[in-house]
Design an enzyme around this catalytic site. Structure first.
Site, PDB file in Angstrom:
ATOM      1  N   HIS A 103      -7.395  13.831   6.278  1.00  0.00           N
ATOM      2  CA  HIS A 103      -7.628  13.100   5.031  1.00  0.00           C
ATOM      3  C   HIS A 103      -9.121  12.827   4.888  1.00  0.00           C
ATOM      4  CE1 HIS A 103      -7.619   9.799   2.114  1.00  0.00           C
ATOM      5  NE2 HIS A 103      -6.435  10.243   1.737  1.00  0.00           N
ATOM      6  N   ASN A 111       1.092   7.956   1.006  1.00  0.00           N
ATOM      7  CA  ASN A 111       0.126   7.606   2.040  1.00  0.00           C
ATOM      8  C   ASN A 111      -0.276   6.148   1.852  1.00  0.00           C
ATOM      9  OD1 ASN A 111      -1.871   7.498   3.976  1.00  0.00           O
ATOM     10  ND2 ASN A 111      -3.386   8.577   2.740  1.00  0.00           N
ATOM     11  N   TRP A 112       0.302   5.272   2.671  1.00  0.00           N
ATOM     12  CA  TRP A 112       0.052   3.842   2.513  1.00  0.00           C
ATOM     13  C   TRP A 112      -1.292   3.397   3.064  1.00  0.00           C
ATOM     14  CZ3 TRP A 112       5.220   0.785   3.661  1.00  0.00           C
ATOM     15  CH2 TRP A 112       6.150   1.099   2.653  1.00  0.00           C
ATOM     16  N   LYS A 113      -1.925   4.252   3.841  1.00  0.00           N
ATOM     17  CA  LYS A 113      -3.199   3.893   4.466  1.00  0.00           C
ATOM     18  C   LYS A 113      -3.011   2.582   5.262  1.00  0.00           C
ATOM     19  CE  LYS A 113      -5.537   6.369   0.780  1.00  0.00           C
ATOM     20  NZ  LYS A 113      -6.704   6.453  -0.117  1.00  0.00           N
ATOM     21  N   GLY A 134      -1.655   7.812  -3.091  1.00  0.00           N
ATOM     22  CA  GLY A 134      -2.258   6.692  -2.398  1.00  0.00           C
ATOM     23  C   GLY A 134      -1.810   5.362  -2.980  1.00  0.00           C
ATOM     24  N   GLY A 135      -2.656   4.746  -3.800  1.00  0.00           N
ATOM     25  CA  GLY A 135      -2.388   3.411  -4.326  1.00  0.00           C
ATOM     26  C   GLY A 135      -1.049   3.264  -5.019  1.00  0.00           C
ATOM     27  N   GLU A 178     -10.759  10.315   4.184  1.00  0.00           N
ATOM     28  CA  GLU A 178     -11.211   9.097   4.856  1.00  0.00           C
ATOM     29  C   GLU A 178     -11.343   9.312   6.356  1.00  0.00           C
ATOM     30  OE1 GLU A 178      -9.077   6.477   1.388  1.00  0.00           O
ATOM     31  OE2 GLU A 178      -8.169   6.552   3.379  1.00  0.00           O
ATOM     32  N   SER A 190      -5.892   9.747  -7.249  1.00  0.00           N
ATOM     33  CA  SER A 190      -5.534   8.798  -8.312  1.00  0.00           C
ATOM     34  C   SER A 190      -4.347   9.283  -9.135  1.00  0.00           C
ATOM     35  CB  SER A 190      -6.741   8.528  -9.219  1.00  0.00           C
ATOM     36  OG  SER A 190      -7.780   7.894  -8.504  1.00  0.00           O
ATOM     37  N   GLU A 227      -7.357  17.136  -2.445  1.00  0.00           N
ATOM     38  CA  GLU A 227      -7.715  15.785  -2.875  1.00  0.00           C
ATOM     39  C   GLU A 227      -9.218  15.730  -3.136  1.00  0.00           C
ATOM     40  OE1 GLU A 227      -7.085  12.938   0.258  1.00  0.00           O
ATOM     41  OE2 GLU A 227      -8.412  14.079   1.562  1.00  0.00           O
TER      42      GLU A 227
END
Length: 245
Positions: free
Chosen positions: A90, A11-13, A227-228, A92, A206, A161
């Site tokens: 998600h 998930n690159w957001k 994610g990151g 967010e 994370s 998550e």
């Protein structure tokens, strides 16, 4: 026990570019697709780019199929550019764009109607966790989706998550995550044992190459929503390797 093919989703957001997408595709297309399934979810503008045999997904979807909804993207459009998956609900999207359980459920139906597979995100905030509400919150989120499904034969994915572990550097231990995943699977079994056996439940929060092996070794954790670390080609490839069945 059913064999569930491990699934790792990037998930690159609001990150990435065409160059990163090309580099990522070149690195992960060499993975054995019979042992792990990798999916890239870049921003909408990159979904039309060629990802060869690497699967791709969108980060959200419109409830509507068409109409005067400026800025929205429908499931029909996503399928048209080669998407197979959609991340739905998600944390967010829930917190920043006010997506309620009801909205998430409607988006799941829109995803399925377009012939796409929803990756349904669920999880508790730090406050809810501290108040002992984890089980109640997650169960409500799961049931909000399952209660509107016309049948349970559709392919769906859940991603646990914990909101308190997203982008914070914190992460649940393997045992903590496994406990919640087992609870989610038990909730699914209350609807259909086949649904519980076949549905993949991912962990997101994370996840890094360093902790992914422990997380993926657990019986009820079928991969990760990354994610990151999914913006680092080598890190994401190693995470996928650690998920190999």
């Amino acid at each position: 026990m059913a064999i569930r093919l491990p699934l790792v989703v990037a998930n690159w957001k609001l990150n990435g570019d065409s160059q990163l997408l090309t580099e990522m595709v070149n690195n992960i297309q060499q993975l054995d697709a019979d042992n792990v399934e990798a999916v890239l979810c870049p921003p909408f503008v990159y979904l039309n780019e060629d990802t060869q045999d690497v699967k791709k997904g969108a980060q959200t979807i419109a409830i509507q199929d068409s109409g005067a909804f400026t800025g929205e993207i429908s499931g029909r459009m996503l399928r048209d550019v080669g998407c197979q998956y959609v991340i739905v609900g998600h944390s967010e999207r829930r917190s920043l764009f006010n997506e309620t359980n009801e909205i998430v459920a409607k988006k799941v139906l829109s995803t399925l109607a377009a012939g796409l597979i929803p990756i349904i995100c669920i999880g508790e905030t730090d406050e809810q966790r501290e108040n002992g509400e984890t089980t109640a919150v997650i169960t409500e989120q799961v049931k909000a989706v399952l209660d509107v499904l016309p049948n349970y034969s559709d392919s769906i994915v859940f991603a646990y998550e914990p909101v308190w572990a997203i982008g914070t550097g914190k992460t649940a231990t393997g045992d903590q995550a496994e406990e919640i995943h087992a609870m989610i699977r038990k909730t699914l079994a209350g609807y259909s044992q086949e649904l519980a056996d076949l549905t993949r439940i991912l962990y997101g929060g994370s996840v890094k190459a360093e902790n992914s092996e422990e997380l993926f070794s657990k019986e009820n954790i079928d991969g990760g929503l990354i994610g990151g670390a999914s913006l680092d080609v080598e890190a994401f490839r190693n995470i996928c390797k650690n998920a190999v069945a």
